[in-house]
Design a protein around this motif. Structure first.
Motif, mmCIF file in Angstrom:
data_model
loop_
_atom_site.group_PDB
_atom_site.id
_atom_site.type_symbol
_atom_site.label_atom_id
_atom_site.label_comp_id
_atom_site.label_asym_id
_atom_site.label_seq_id
_atom_site.Cartn_x
_atom_site.Cartn_y
_atom_site.Cartn_z
ATOM 1 N N LEU A 23 -63.128 30.065 -16.270
ATOM 2 C CA LEU A 23 -63.152 30.858 -15.046
ATOM 3 C C LEU A 23 -63.375 29.987 -13.817
ATOM 4 O O LEU A 23 -62.810 30.255 -12.748
ATOM 5 C CB LEU A 23 -64.226 31.945 -15.140
ATOM 6 N N GLU A 24 -64.160 28.942 -13.946
ATOM 7 C CA GLU A 24 -64.413 28.048 -12.813
ATOM 8 C C GLU A 24 -63.156 27.299 -12.376
ATOM 9 O O GLU A 24 -63.101 26.790 -11.254
ATOM 10 C CB GLU A 24 -65.522 27.059 -13.154
ATOM 11 N N LEU A 25 -62.125 27.236 -13.242
ATOM 12 C CA LEU A 25 -60.863 26.607 -12.840
ATOM 13 C C LEU A 25 -60.268 27.292 -11.614
ATOM 14 O O LEU A 25 -59.659 26.637 -10.762
ATOM 15 C CB LEU A 25 -59.858 26.622 -13.996
ATOM 16 N N GLY A 26 -60.449 28.603 -11.501
ATOM 17 C CA GLY A 26 -59.948 29.329 -10.327
ATOM 18 C C GLY A 26 -60.654 28.889 -9.052
ATOM 19 O O GLY A 26 -60.020 28.694 -8.009
ATOM 20 N N ILE A 27 -61.980 28.716 -9.120
ATOM 21 C CA ILE A 27 -62.753 28.251 -7.966
ATOM 22 C C ILE A 27 -62.362 26.815 -7.627
ATOM 23 O O ILE A 27 -62.188 26.465 -6.452
ATOM 24 C CB ILE A 27 -64.267 28.349 -8.249
ATOM 25 N N ASN A 28 -62.213 25.987 -8.658
ATOM 26 C CA ASN A 28 -61.822 24.591 -8.432
ATOM 27 C C ASN A 28 -60.446 24.505 -7.772
ATOM 28 O O ASN A 28 -60.222 23.665 -6.891
ATOM 29 C CB ASN A 28 -61.825 23.811 -9.741
ATOM 30 N N ALA A 29 -59.523 25.359 -8.192
ATOM 31 C CA ALA A 29 -58.184 25.376 -7.589
ATOM 32 C C ALA A 29 -58.270 25.766 -6.122
ATOM 33 O O ALA A 29 -57.591 25.180 -5.268
ATOM 34 C CB ALA A 29 -57.282 26.344 -8.346
ATOM 35 N N GLN A 30 -59.110 26.752 -5.813
ATOM 36 C CA GLN A 30 -59.282 27.163 -4.417
ATOM 37 C C GLN A 30 -59.807 26.001 -3.576
ATOM 38 O O GLN A 30 -59.341 25.765 -2.470
ATOM 39 C CB GLN A 30 -60.236 28.355 -4.330
ATOM 40 N N THR A 31 -60.773 25.272 -4.111
ATOM 41 C CA THR A 31 -61.336 24.125 -3.400
ATOM 42 C C THR A 31 -60.274 23.052 -3.182
ATOM 43 O O THR A 31 -60.217 22.442 -2.114
ATOM 44 C CB THR A 31 -62.527 23.538 -4.196
ATOM 45 N N LEU A 32 -59.438 22.840 -4.172
ATOM 46 C CA LEU A 32 -58.417 21.801 -4.100
ATOM 47 C C LEU A 32 -57.280 22.144 -3.135
ATOM 48 O O LEU A 32 -56.839 21.294 -2.362
ATOM 49 C CB LEU A 32 -57.844 21.551 -5.498
ATOM 50 N N TYR A 33 -56.828 23.393 -3.159
ATOM 51 C CA TYR A 33 -55.607 23.748 -2.440
ATOM 52 C C TYR A 33 -55.818 24.479 -1.117
ATOM 53 O O TYR A 33 -54.856 24.726 -0.387
ATOM 54 C CB TYR A 33 -54.712 24.618 -3.334
ATOM 55 N N THR A 34 -57.061 24.873 -0.820
ATOM 56 C CA THR A 34 -57.283 25.614 0.424
ATOM 57 C C THR A 34 -58.414 24.992 1.232
ATOM 58 O O THR A 34 -59.151 24.144 0.741
ATOM 59 C CB THR A 34 -57.629 27.095 0.149
ATOM 60 N N GLU A 35 -58.518 25.455 2.474
ATOM 61 C CA GLU A 35 -59.599 25.018 3.347
ATOM 62 C C GLU A 35 -60.048 26.219 4.168
ATOM 63 O O GLU A 35 -59.345 27.219 4.263
ATOM 64 C CB GLU A 35 -59.131 23.882 4.259
ATOM 65 N N THR A 36 -61.220 26.112 4.758
ATOM 66 C CA THR A 36 -61.727 27.209 5.578
ATOM 67 C C THR A 36 -60.997 27.235 6.906
ATOM 68 O O THR A 36 -60.848 26.218 7.575
ATOM 69 C CB THR A 36 -63.243 27.040 5.817
ATOM 70 N N ASN A 37 -60.519 28.405 7.274
ATOM 71 C CA ASN A 37 -59.851 28.593 8.555
ATOM 72 C C ASN A 37 -60.923 28.636 9.647
ATOM 73 O O ASN A 37 -61.811 29.473 9.612
ATOM 74 C CB ASN A 37 -59.051 29.903 8.534
ATOM 75 N N ALA A 38 -60.837 27.724 10.595
ATOM 76 C CA ALA A 38 -61.869 27.632 11.627
ATOM 77 C C ALA A 38 -61.529 28.408 12.892
ATOM 78 O O ALA A 38 -62.317 28.453 13.818
ATOM 79 C CB ALA A 38 -62.100 26.165 11.982
ATOM 80 N N PHE A 39 -60.345 29.017 12.942
ATOM 81 C CA PHE A 39 -59.902 29.654 14.179
ATOM 82 C C PHE A 39 -59.511 31.103 13.962
ATOM 83 O O PHE A 39 -59.090 31.499 12.889
ATOM 84 C CB PHE A 39 -58.692 28.895 14.762
ATOM 85 N N GLY A 40 -59.622 31.892 15.017
ATOM 86 C CA GLY A 40 -59.092 33.245 15.033
ATOM 87 C C GLY A 40 -59.961 34.258 14.325
ATOM 88 O O GLY A 40 -61.066 33.968 13.884
#
Length: 194
Positions: A23-40
């Motif tokens: 299940l943690e693979l999903g969280i790890n994938a999010q960390t790898l492929y996304t970033e926090t949107n700082a705008f809007g």
């Protein structure tokens, strides 16, 4: 992707790394492929680092959903079911890794997979006992939930219910009271409240 629908491969994969790591693979994938949107207005929401990363993330979540579904099927040779519902309940509810409910929901909400009937019904029955307080991944202060997969529900029953949309037999077993009176999912009250 080549083996994602192979029941033996899927079972071996999950059994080798364990349910929590799976299940943690999903969280790890999010960390790898996304970033926090700082705008809007969607600041603090996770967004893909690039269009390519967004596709890779979606593909990986889809493949993991296929693996999870394949592992939930009866073994074609023995007919036995590796029922992972207890393992999922243990990791998410008993060990209070509430954020991993979002991963279960992401995996089980893949529109092109069918989860095993026994697994889906048992998981729904287990997850309906979890006390869900209505929190959302949109809440700015999610203390105590652990890492969450952005955009998916924290309700631990959401994934199994979505999966029933692709498995009418599981939905029928879960929502239709049987003649032994053992299905706790549906209670009918008469006008006297009985």
């Amino acid at each position: 992707e080549e083996h994602q629908d192979d029941q033996a491969y899927a079972t071996s994969f999950i059994d080798t790394i364990g349910m929590k790591s799976f299940l943690e693979l999903g969280i790890n994938a999010q960390t790898l492929y996304t970033e926090t949107n700082a705008f809007g207005p969607d600041s603090a929401r996770r967004v893909p680092k690039s269009e390519e990363d967004g596709k890779a993330f979606d593909d990986l979540i889809g493949s993991l959903g296929h693996i999870f579904a394949a592992a939930s099927q009866p073994n074609p040779k023995t007919g036995k079911v590796n029922d992972y519902s207890d393992a999922v309940h243990q990791v998410v509810v008993t060990e209070e890794n509430w954020g991993l409910a979002t991963v279960v929901n992401a995996f089980m909400s893949q529109s092109d997979v069918v989860y095993g009937t026994d697994f889906t019904v048992h998981l729904a029955e287990r997850m309906e006992t979890a006390e869900y307080n209505g929190a959302s991944t949109d809440d700015p202060l999610l203390f105590g939930y652990g890492p969450c997969l952005d955009g998916y529900s924290l309700d631990p029953l959401a994934g199994p219910l979505f999966a029933m949309g692709n498995n009418p037999e599981a939905a029928d077993r879960y929502f239709t009271p049987n003649n032994t009176g053992t299905n706790p999912a549906l209670e009918i009250l008469d006008t006297d409240g009985d």
